[in-house]
Write an enzyme that holds these catalytic residues in place. Structure first.
Site, PDB file in Angstrom:
ATOM      1  N   GLU A  83       0.836  -1.214   0.000  1.00 19.61           N
ATOM      2  CA  GLU A  83       0.000   0.000   0.000  1.00 19.61           C
ATOM      3  C   GLU A  83       0.865   1.256   0.000  1.00 19.61           C
ATOM      4  O   GLU A  83       1.674   1.454   0.917  1.00 19.61           O
ATOM      5  CB  GLU A  83      -0.906  -0.025   1.244  1.00 19.61           C
ATOM      6  CG  GLU A  83      -1.890   1.121   1.289  1.00 19.61           C
ATOM      7  CD  GLU A  83      -2.830   1.040   2.500  1.00 19.61           C
ATOM      8  OE1 GLU A  83      -3.104  -0.074   2.982  1.00 19.61           O
ATOM      9  OE2 GLU A  83      -3.268   2.112   2.946  1.00 19.61           O
ATOM     10  N   LYS A 266      -6.909  -1.327  11.779  1.00 19.45           N
ATOM     11  CA  LYS A 266      -6.307  -1.653  10.474  1.00 19.45           C
ATOM     12  C   LYS A 266      -5.101  -0.744  10.235  1.00 19.45           C
ATOM     13  O   LYS A 266      -4.061  -1.182   9.733  1.00 19.45           O
ATOM     14  CB  LYS A 266      -7.359  -1.484   9.362  1.00 19.45           C
ATOM     15  CG  LYS A 266      -6.954  -2.067   8.025  1.00 19.45           C
ATOM     16  CD  LYS A 266      -6.122  -1.155   7.164  1.00 19.45           C
ATOM     17  CE  LYS A 266      -5.817  -1.783   5.815  1.00 19.45           C
ATOM     18  NZ  LYS A 266      -4.996  -0.898   4.969  1.00 19.45           N
ATOM     19  N   ASP A 282       4.622 -15.035  10.852  1.00 22.52           N
ATOM     20  CA  ASP A 282       3.275 -15.459  10.446  1.00 22.52           C
ATOM     21  C   ASP A 282       2.285 -14.324  10.730  1.00 22.52           C
ATOM     22  O   ASP A 282       1.839 -14.151  11.869  1.00 22.52           O
ATOM     23  CB  ASP A 282       2.930 -16.732  11.239  1.00 22.52           C
ATOM     24  CG  ASP A 282       1.555 -17.293  10.894  1.00 22.52           C
ATOM     25  OD1 ASP A 282       0.744 -16.580  10.276  1.00 22.52           O
ATOM     26  OD2 ASP A 282       1.306 -18.453  11.263  1.00 22.52           O
ATOM     27  N   HIS A 379      -2.345  10.286   0.799  1.00 22.10           N
ATOM     28  CA  HIS A 379      -2.461   8.936   0.277  1.00 22.10           C
ATOM     29  C   HIS A 379      -2.475   8.947  -1.248  1.00 22.10           C
ATOM     30  O   HIS A 379      -1.741   8.219  -1.903  1.00 22.10           O
ATOM     31  CB  HIS A 379      -3.756   8.316   0.820  1.00 22.10           C
ATOM     32  CG  HIS A 379      -3.870   6.863   0.570  1.00 22.10           C
ATOM     33  ND1 HIS A 379      -3.196   5.940   1.329  1.00 22.10           N
ATOM     34  CD2 HIS A 379      -4.574   6.165  -0.340  1.00 22.10           C
ATOM     35  CE1 HIS A 379      -3.470   4.724   0.882  1.00 22.10           C
ATOM     36  NE2 HIS A 379      -4.307   4.846  -0.136  1.00 22.10           N
TER      37      HIS A 379
HETATM   38  C1  MEV Z   1      -5.574   2.871   5.540  1.00 18.54           C
HETATM   39  O1  MEV Z   1      -4.770   1.790   5.121  1.00 18.54           O
HETATM   40  C2  MEV Z   1      -5.595   2.967   7.038  1.00 18.54           C
HETATM   41  C3  MEV Z   1      -6.516   4.054   7.620  1.00 18.54           C
HETATM   42  O2  MEV Z   1      -7.847   3.879   7.153  1.00 18.54           O
HETATM   43  C4  MEV Z   1      -6.430   3.927   9.120  1.00 18.54           C
HETATM   44  C5  MEV Z   1      -7.390   4.819   9.869  1.00 18.54           C
HETATM   45  O3  MEV Z   1      -8.466   5.203   9.337  1.00 18.54           O
HETATM   46  O4  MEV Z   1      -7.079   5.107  11.048  1.00 18.54           O
HETATM   47  C6  MEV Z   1      -6.087   5.426   7.159  1.00 18.54           C
END
Ligand code: MEV
Length: 438
Positions: A83, A266, A282, A379
């Protein structure tokens, strides 16, 4: 462990120059990096020994997080992730944390849980009593099955018996807690489960069910904290104090809402997994453990929370992390071995502390962006480079095309194709710097 993990302008130099810089800082030879990282670090013949029905290998980008300081030591941290912006964001946030002294980490001993399920237990109370009374005998059987680990100072440490469901379920589970030292431990604790199950079944007068590790390794947690001075958090549009308020608000959102907590976590796993993969560990086990731990109160909660402390922001992360620095994939994967060398051959607990620190950095980067300009600006700026490549840009064109489509706010394949034409006929200069370290 590195002499420094600060490399201003690292993103501007070529891959070969980056390897030299990392070599100087970590003592890892450039030739070793070349050998381990060209073509994904794994040839098809070696891959054929890993898994079944192999046709080849599948490459992923291997980058390094910069500016990472954990318990006073600098680390250039390998990250494998597809990513865009994850590596840059973690490096950027680690720089902010560095302004407050870096990450401080503590950890549990490397205890893994071996589970033995007992079914049709005639009397669960008696069974529990008799199993615990025979603890020493059971631990001795366990240790006899893992002599190598015992000789390295590890081994089975204690038992824990849990009744599952209602008395009418007549089900118990016995946990054998095994100190796995620097191994991840899955094979070791599975061996233990199978070795002790016969005796445990006899003691309980019950039928033995499953015998396997638990990936909810909550006896093997790592805790990371950081304190970020408000000035380090300020953006062009917002003062540091307002950014702190925004980040605390983002934390509260995740604490109150599982839908947000999942995304918050995430973001943490963006950093953790990238280190876990780069070091040959792992990541499915780590993911399973992390999310089960996040749900341990019965509600799904964020693994990291943020609070104000005067003029600073304080972040805390707690996560179970079963990582190994010996055994398994590590023995055979050249890039995984390189990663560990680059980190100064850490023990498993130190590696977990580093991975968790990169997780907290990733979370900080995400919540800071979300609380300020939003995630898309940075991003998409970095994503623009992959769009440029997908549209056909090559070499030095990539950066120029990416810059054009970001400026035009048209980060699409079609936008990139038009930009390539412009670049090929004209004089377009530029570089994307929004999240990269100056
Ligand atoms: C994207 O890979 C991760 C985010 O969505 C985490 C978050 O919203 O805190 C930017």
């Amino acid at each position: 462990m590195a002499r420094t993990s600060r490399f201003p302008g690292f993103y501007k130099v070529t891959v070969a120059e980056r390897r030299s810089l990392v070599s100087e800082a970590t003592g890892t030879e450039v030739i070793d990096m070349e050998r381990a990282l060209e073509a994904g670090g794994l040839d098809a013949d070696t891959a054929d020994k890993f898994v079944e029905n192999v046709l080849g290998t599948y490459g992923l980008p291997y980058g390094v997080a910069l500016n990472v300081r954990v318990n006073g030591l600098d680390y250039v941290v390998p990250m494998v992730v597809e990513e865009p912006s994850v590596v840059a964001a973690a490096s950027n946030a680690a720089k902010m944390v560095r302004a407050g002294g870096g990450f401080s980490a503590t950890w549990d001993p490397p205890l893994m849980i071996s589970q033995i399920q007992l079914c049709d237990v005639p009397h669960v109370g008696d069974a529990e009593r008799d199993i615990l009374a025979a603890q020493d005998e059971i631990l001795a059987i366990a240790n006899a099955s893992i002599p190598g680990l015992v000789s390295r100072g590890g081994g089975a440490r204690r038992l824990h018996v849990r009744q599952l469901g209602e008395p009418s379920d007549r089900m118990l589970v016995v946990h054998v807690l095994v100190d796995c030292q620097d191994a991840m431990g899955a094979n070791l604790v599975n061996t233990v489960a199978e070795a002790v199950s016969g005796r445990i079944g006899e003691l309980a007068k019950a039928r033995v069910g499953l015998r396997i590790l638990s990936n909810l390794c909550d006896e093997r947690c790592v805790r990371v904290e950081c304190l970020v001075p408000q000035d380090a958090l300020a953006t062009e549009e917002m003062c540091g104090s307002d950014v702190i308020d925004g980040i605390v608000n983002a934390s509260r959102f995740a604490e109150l809402d599982p839908y947000r907590a999942a995304t918050h976590n995430k973001g943490i796993m963006n950093g953790v997994d990238a280190v876990v993969i780069a070091t040959g560990n792992d990541w499915r086990a780590v993911e399973a453990g992390a999310h089960a731990f996040a749900s341990r109160t019965g509600a799904y909660r964020p693994l990291a929370v943020w609070r104000r402390a005067g003029d600073a922001l304080v972040g805390k992360l707690e996560i179970p992390l079963a990582l190994g620095t010996v055994g398994g994939t590590l023995r055979v994967h050249p890039a995984a071995r390189l990663s560990l060398r680059m980190l100064g051959a850490p023990d498993a607990s130190t590696l977990a502390a580093i991975a968790a620190s990169v997780g907290l950095a990733s979370n900080l980067a995400a919540v800071r962006a979300l609380a300020t300009v939003g995630i898309q600006r940075g991003h998409m700026a970095l994503h623009a480079r992959s769009v440029a490549v997908a549209a056909g840009a090559v070499g030095g064109e990539v950066e120029k095309v990416a810059t054009l489509i970001v400026e035009a706010r048209d980060i699409t394949i079609e936008g990139a194709r038009q930009a390539i034409e412009l670049v090929r006929v004209g004089q377009v200069e530029g570089a994307i710097v929004s999240q990269l370290d100056e």
